[in-house]
Design an enzyme around this catalytic site. Structure first.
Site, PDB file in Angstrom:
ATOM      1  N   TYR A   1      16.383 -48.928 -46.489  1.00  0.00           N
ATOM      2  CA  TYR A   1      15.329 -48.213 -46.561  1.00  0.00           C
ATOM      3  C   TYR A   1      15.448 -46.619 -46.367  1.00  0.00           C
ATOM      4  O   TYR A   1      14.804 -45.931 -46.577  1.00  0.00           O
ATOM      5  CB  TYR A   1      14.159 -48.917 -45.332  1.00  0.00           C
ATOM      6  CG  TYR A   1      13.026 -48.196 -45.042  1.00  0.00           C
ATOM      7  CD1 TYR A   1      12.071 -47.964 -45.762  1.00  0.00           C
ATOM      8  CD2 TYR A   1      12.913 -47.253 -43.787  1.00  0.00           C
ATOM      9  CE1 TYR A   1      10.867 -47.115 -45.431  1.00  0.00           C
ATOM     10  CE2 TYR A   1      12.046 -46.463 -43.407  1.00  0.00           C
ATOM     11  CZ  TYR A   1      10.912 -46.298 -44.106  1.00  0.00           C
ATOM     12  OH  TYR A   1       9.988 -45.599 -43.905  1.00  0.00           O
TER      13      TYR A   1
ATOM     14  N   LYS B   1      14.741 -42.917 -48.249  1.00  0.00           N
ATOM     15  CA  LYS B   1      13.961 -41.722 -47.814  1.00  0.00           C
ATOM     16  C   LYS B   1      14.873 -40.437 -47.866  1.00  0.00           C
ATOM     17  O   LYS B   1      14.526 -39.398 -48.258  1.00  0.00           O
ATOM     18  CB  LYS B   1      13.373 -41.961 -46.328  1.00  0.00           C
ATOM     19  CG  LYS B   1      12.328 -43.066 -46.291  1.00  0.00           C
ATOM     20  CD  LYS B   1      11.081 -42.475 -46.659  1.00  0.00           C
ATOM     21  CE  LYS B   1      10.064 -43.730 -46.844  1.00  0.00           C
ATOM     22  NZ  LYS B   1       8.723 -43.240 -47.561  1.00  0.00           N
TER      23      LYS B   1
ATOM     24  N   SER C   1      10.844 -39.968 -43.175  1.00  0.00           N
ATOM     25  CA  SER C   1      10.850 -41.252 -41.951  1.00  0.00           C
ATOM     26  C   SER C   1      12.539 -40.752 -40.913  1.00  0.00           C
ATOM     27  O   SER C   1      13.211 -40.281 -41.530  1.00  0.00           O
ATOM     28  CB  SER C   1      11.385 -42.627 -42.235  1.00  0.00           C
ATOM     29  OG  SER C   1      11.667 -43.321 -41.335  1.00  0.00           O
TER      30      SER C   1
ATOM     31  N   PHE D   1       8.230 -40.627 -36.951  1.00  0.00           N
ATOM     32  CA  PHE D   1       8.717 -41.557 -36.000  1.00  0.00           C
ATOM     33  C   PHE D   1       7.773 -42.745 -35.933  1.00  0.00           C
ATOM     34  O   PHE D   1       7.340 -43.079 -36.915  1.00  0.00           O
ATOM     35  CB  PHE D   1       8.892 -40.832 -34.435  1.00  0.00           C
ATOM     36  CG  PHE D   1       9.980 -39.849 -34.521  1.00  0.00           C
ATOM     37  CD1 PHE D   1      10.047 -38.788 -35.425  1.00  0.00           C
ATOM     38  CD2 PHE D   1      11.243 -40.122 -33.918  1.00  0.00           C
ATOM     39  CE1 PHE D   1      11.259 -37.954 -35.499  1.00  0.00           C
ATOM     40  CE2 PHE D   1      12.290 -39.380 -34.101  1.00  0.00           C
ATOM     41  CZ  PHE D   1      12.380 -38.327 -34.898  1.00  0.00           C
TER      42      PHE D   1
ATOM     43  N   PHE E   1       2.423 -41.576 -50.230  1.00  0.00           N
ATOM     44  CA  PHE E   1       2.806 -42.577 -49.092  1.00  0.00           C
ATOM     45  C   PHE E   1       3.246 -43.974 -49.603  1.00  0.00           C
ATOM     46  O   PHE E   1       3.703 -44.628 -48.941  1.00  0.00           O
ATOM     47  CB  PHE E   1       1.567 -42.891 -48.384  1.00  0.00           C
ATOM     48  CG  PHE E   1       0.923 -41.562 -47.810  1.00  0.00           C
ATOM     49  CD1 PHE E   1       1.342 -41.196 -46.544  1.00  0.00           C
ATOM     50  CD2 PHE E   1      -0.270 -40.941 -48.485  1.00  0.00           C
ATOM     51  CE1 PHE E   1       0.565 -40.341 -45.703  1.00  0.00           C
ATOM     52  CE2 PHE E   1      -0.704 -39.855 -47.767  1.00  0.00           C
ATOM     53  CZ  PHE E   1      -0.254 -39.570 -46.346  1.00  0.00           C
TER      54      PHE E   1
ATOM     55  N   ARG F   1      17.685 -56.755 -32.743  1.00  0.00           N
ATOM     56  CA  ARG F   1      17.471 -56.598 -34.040  1.00  0.00           C
ATOM     57  C   ARG F   1      18.808 -55.866 -34.856  1.00  0.00           C
ATOM     58  O   ARG F   1      18.765 -54.724 -34.621  1.00  0.00           O
ATOM     59  CB  ARG F   1      16.119 -56.237 -34.482  1.00  0.00           C
ATOM     60  CG  ARG F   1      15.581 -56.802 -36.061  1.00  0.00           C
ATOM     61  CD  ARG F   1      13.986 -56.306 -35.766  1.00  0.00           C
ATOM     62  NE  ARG F   1      13.774 -54.687 -35.427  1.00  0.00           N
ATOM     63  CZ  ARG F   1      12.508 -54.021 -35.644  1.00  0.00           C
ATOM     64  NH1 ARG F   1      11.600 -54.850 -36.071  1.00  0.00           N
ATOM     65  NH2 ARG F   1      12.469 -52.814 -35.481  1.00  0.00           N
TER      66      ARG F   1
HETATM   67  N1  UFG Z   1      10.413 -55.066 -31.417  1.00  0.00           N
HETATM   68  C1  UFG Z   1      10.413 -56.117 -30.541  1.00  0.00           C
HETATM   69  N2  UFG Z   1       9.800 -57.233 -30.931  1.00  0.00           N
HETATM   70  C2  UFG Z   1       9.001 -56.990 -32.174  1.00  0.00           C
HETATM   71  C3  UFG Z   1       8.962 -55.987 -32.818  1.00  0.00           C
HETATM   72  C4  UFG Z   1       9.594 -54.673 -32.612  1.00  0.00           C
HETATM   73  O1  UFG Z   1      11.179 -56.146 -29.536  1.00  0.00           O
HETATM   74  O2  UFG Z   1       8.400 -58.214 -32.409  1.00  0.00           O
HETATM   75  C5  UFG Z   1      10.947 -53.462 -30.947  1.00  0.00           C
HETATM   76  C6  UFG Z   1      12.020 -53.062 -31.839  1.00  0.00           C
HETATM   77  O3  UFG Z   1      13.359 -53.755 -31.567  1.00  0.00           O
HETATM   78  C7  UFG Z   1      12.061 -51.796 -31.595  1.00  0.00           C
HETATM   79  C8  UFG Z   1      10.472 -51.423 -30.979  1.00  0.00           C
HETATM   80  O4  UFG Z   1      10.094 -52.654 -30.818  1.00  0.00           O
HETATM   81  O5  UFG Z   1      12.909 -51.339 -30.609  1.00  0.00           O
HETATM   82  C9  UFG Z   1       9.655 -50.785 -32.407  1.00  0.00           C
HETATM   83  O6  UFG Z   1       9.874 -51.651 -33.659  1.00  0.00           O
HETATM   84  P1  UFG Z   1       8.966 -51.502 -34.604  1.00  0.00           P
HETATM   85  O7  UFG Z   1       9.201 -52.523 -35.527  1.00  0.00           O
HETATM   86  O8  UFG Z   1       7.525 -51.298 -34.424  1.00  0.00           O
HETATM   87  O9  UFG Z   1       9.402 -49.985 -35.417  1.00  0.00           O
HETATM   88  P2  UFG Z   1      10.862 -49.489 -35.819  1.00  0.00           P
HETATM   89  O10 UFG Z   1      11.192 -48.591 -34.737  1.00  0.00           O
HETATM   90  O11 UFG Z   1      11.686 -50.533 -36.138  1.00  0.00           O
HETATM   91  O12 UFG Z   1      10.395 -48.997 -37.244  1.00  0.00           O
HETATM   92  C10 UFG Z   1       9.828 -47.732 -37.329  1.00  0.00           C
HETATM   93  C11 UFG Z   1       9.057 -47.629 -38.504  1.00  0.00           C
HETATM   94  C12 UFG Z   1      10.120 -47.757 -39.945  1.00  0.00           C
HETATM   95  C13 UFG Z   1      10.952 -46.843 -39.870  1.00  0.00           C
HETATM   96  C14 UFG Z   1      11.858 -46.799 -38.369  1.00  0.00           C
HETATM   97  C15 UFG Z   1      13.027 -46.122 -38.203  1.00  0.00           C
HETATM   98  O13 UFG Z   1       8.162 -48.747 -38.688  1.00  0.00           O
HETATM   99  O14 UFG Z   1       9.228 -47.576 -41.106  1.00  0.00           O
HETATM  100  O15 UFG Z   1      11.060 -46.834 -37.370  1.00  0.00           O
HETATM  101  O16 UFG Z   1      13.686 -46.350 -37.073  1.00  0.00           O
HETATM  102  F1  UFG Z   1      12.184 -46.955 -40.691  1.00  0.00           F
END
Ligand code: UFG
Length: 332
Positions: free
Chosen positions: A142, A146, A118, A170, A74, A282
Site C-alpha cells: 500500500y 503511494k 500517505s 497521517f 482519492f 499488527r
Molecule cells: N489499532 C488497534 N486495534 C484496532 C485497530 C487499530 O490497536 O482494532 C491500533 C493500530 O495498531 C495502530 C493505531 O491503532 O497503532 C491506529 O490504527 P489504524 O488502523 O486506525 O490506522 P493506521 O495507523 O494503521 O493506518 C493509517 C491509515 C492508512 C495508512 C497508515 C500509515 O489508515 O491508510 O495510517 O501508517 F496507510
C-alpha cells in the site's frame, strides 16, 4: 473558488466526500467520479458519474465534457494488510488507476491535481516528527503504491506541464462537524470508529501490541480531523490555481496520541467503557508516527481548527449516533 469546476475522483469515500462538500461550500461546482465499490451514493456532493478509475476512455470523456478546472484524486485501495496479501490489486487500482487518470487529464488538457498520499511512504521512522525530507522506505505494498504514484507525479510536474499537490495524510479521523458525513468503512479497521463501536456495545476492541517502546506501551499516531484535511485540499487547490507548481506536504497535527489515549478520549466523550482485549502486534505497525507539518502551515497557511483529539472523537461519536449511510447494527 466561486464557480470553479472540480472533478472529485473517489468522492463517495470517507475523505473524498468531506473534501467535495467543503469545496462546494467554498463555491466550487462539484462532479464526483466513483464506482461506489467502497463509497456511498448518499455521501456524494454534486453530480455523480459512476465509473472505474482505471477506465481511461470514460475518464477522458467525462473530463472533456465537464471542462474542469482541477481534479482531486482519492480513489484507492487502502487496507495495509490486504495489500500485503494481494499486492497486484493495489498496484492495479492505485498505480495503474492514477496513470489512467493522468493520461485522461493530459488528453483533456486538465493539468491541475490534488493527490491523496500517505505517511505510509516513510515506513519505520528514523527521526520524529516526520518531515517531508524523511527517507522513503514503505513497509507495505500500500505504502509503496503511494510512493510510486508520487514519483509519477513528480515527472508529470516536471515534464508534462502539470501542477500537482500531494498531501501525505497521517491518521484521518472524525466526521463532518454538522453530522452530514462520516466514516463508514466496511470492514472498519480504523481505531477511532472501532473504539466508538466498542463504546456503543457492538464489539470488543483488540489492542494490537502493549509492548511498544512508548510511554504506555501502545502505538502513537497523529489523528488529524477529516474536516481539517479537507481544508488542506482547498488551500492546496487555491495555491495551484494561483500559479504554484505544487509539491508534497505532510498533513498532521504534529501531536501523537497512543492507542490507550484514544480509548480514554472515547470513554470520556461517550461516558461508556470500551471493552478491550490484548492482542499481538499488527505486522508493519511502527511504534510512533507523527508529523512535522510546518511546511503546509508556512506555504499554505493551513492551521488545524480541530487539533483536540476529544473534539475529533466527539464528531465521530455524533456521526455514529445518527449515521446517514453505512452498515451499522442500530443507534448506540
Ligand atoms: N489499532 C488497534 N486495534 C484496532 C485497530 C487499530 O490497536 O482494532 C491500533 C493500530 O495498531 C495502530 C493505531 O491503532 O497503532 C491506529 O490504527 P489504524 O488502523 O486506525 O490506522 P493506521 O495507523 O494503521 O493506518 C493509517 C491509515 C492508512 C495508512 C497508515 C500509515 O489508515 O491508510 O495510517 O501508517 F496507510
Amino acid at each position: 473558488m466561486q464557480g470553479r469546476r472540480v472533478l472529485v475522483v473517489g468522492g463517495a469515500g470517507y475523505i473524498g466526500s468531506h473534501c467535495a462538500l467543503l469545496l462546494q461550500e467554498a463555491g466550487a461546482e462539484i462532479t464526483v467520479y466513483d464506482d461506489l465499490s467502497t463509497g456511498y451514493a448518499e455521501a456524494v456532493t454534486g453530480r455523480l458519474v459512476r465509473g472505474d478509475v482505471r477506465d481511461r476512455a470514460r475518464l477522458e470523456t467525462v473530463l472533456q465534457e465537464g471542462r474542469f478546472d482541477a481534479v482531486m484524486h482519492f480513489a484507492a485501495r487502502l487496507l495495509v494488510g490486504e495489500s500485503v496479501a494481494h499486492p497486484l490489486a493495489y498496484f492495479d487500482t492505485n498505480v495503474a488507476g492514477t496513470c489512467a487518470l493522468l493520461s485522461a487529464m493530459a488528453a483533456a488538457d486538465v493539468r491541475t491535481l490534488v493527490f491523496s498520499s500517505s505517511c505510509a511512504i516513510y515506513g519505520e521512522p528514523r527521526t520524529l516528527p516526520l518531515d517531508e525530507a524523511h527517507p522513503f522506505a514503505p513497509v507495505s505494498p500500500y505504502g509503496l503504491t503511494k510512493l510510486m504514484v508520487e514519483q509519477v507525479l513528480d515527472a508529470c510536474r516536471e515534464r508534462e506541464g502539470f501542477r500537482i499537490a500531494s498531501l501525505r495524510y497521517f491518521n484521518a479521523a472524525g466526521a463532518h462537524p454538522g453530522g452530514r458525513l462520516g466514516e463508514a468503512h466496511d470492514p472498519e479497521t480504523h481505531l477511532v470508529p472501532l473504539a466508538l463501536e466498542a463504546a456503543a456495545g457492538w464489539r470488543r476492541i483488540r489492542l494490537f501490541g502493549r509492548d511498544y517502546p512508548t510511554p504506555d506501551g501502545t502505538c502513537i499516531r497523529d489523528y488529524v480531523h477529516v474536516w481539517d484535511l479537507a481544508e488542506a485540499h482547498r488551500l492546496a487547490l487555491e495555491a495551484l490555481w494561483a500559479g504554484q507548481a505544487g509539491r508534497a506536504w505532510n498533513v498532521g497535527t504534529g501531536t501523537g496520541s497512543s492507542v490507550l489515549e484514544v480509548i480514554a478520549a472515547v470513554e470520556r466523550v461517550t461516558g461508556r467503557s470500551v471493552q478491550r482485549d490484548d492482542a499481538p502486534r499488527r505486522p508493519g505497525d511502527p511504534p510512533a508516527l507523527y508529523a512535522k507539518a510546518d511546511a503546509i502551515r508556512q506555504d499554505l497557511g493551513w492551521i488545524p481548527r480541530h487539533p483536540d483529539l476529544e473534539v475529533t472523537v466527539e464528531h465521530a461519536w455524533r456521526w455514529l449516533q445518527a449515521p446517514r449511510y453505512g452498515r451499522y447494527p442500530r443507534r448506540p
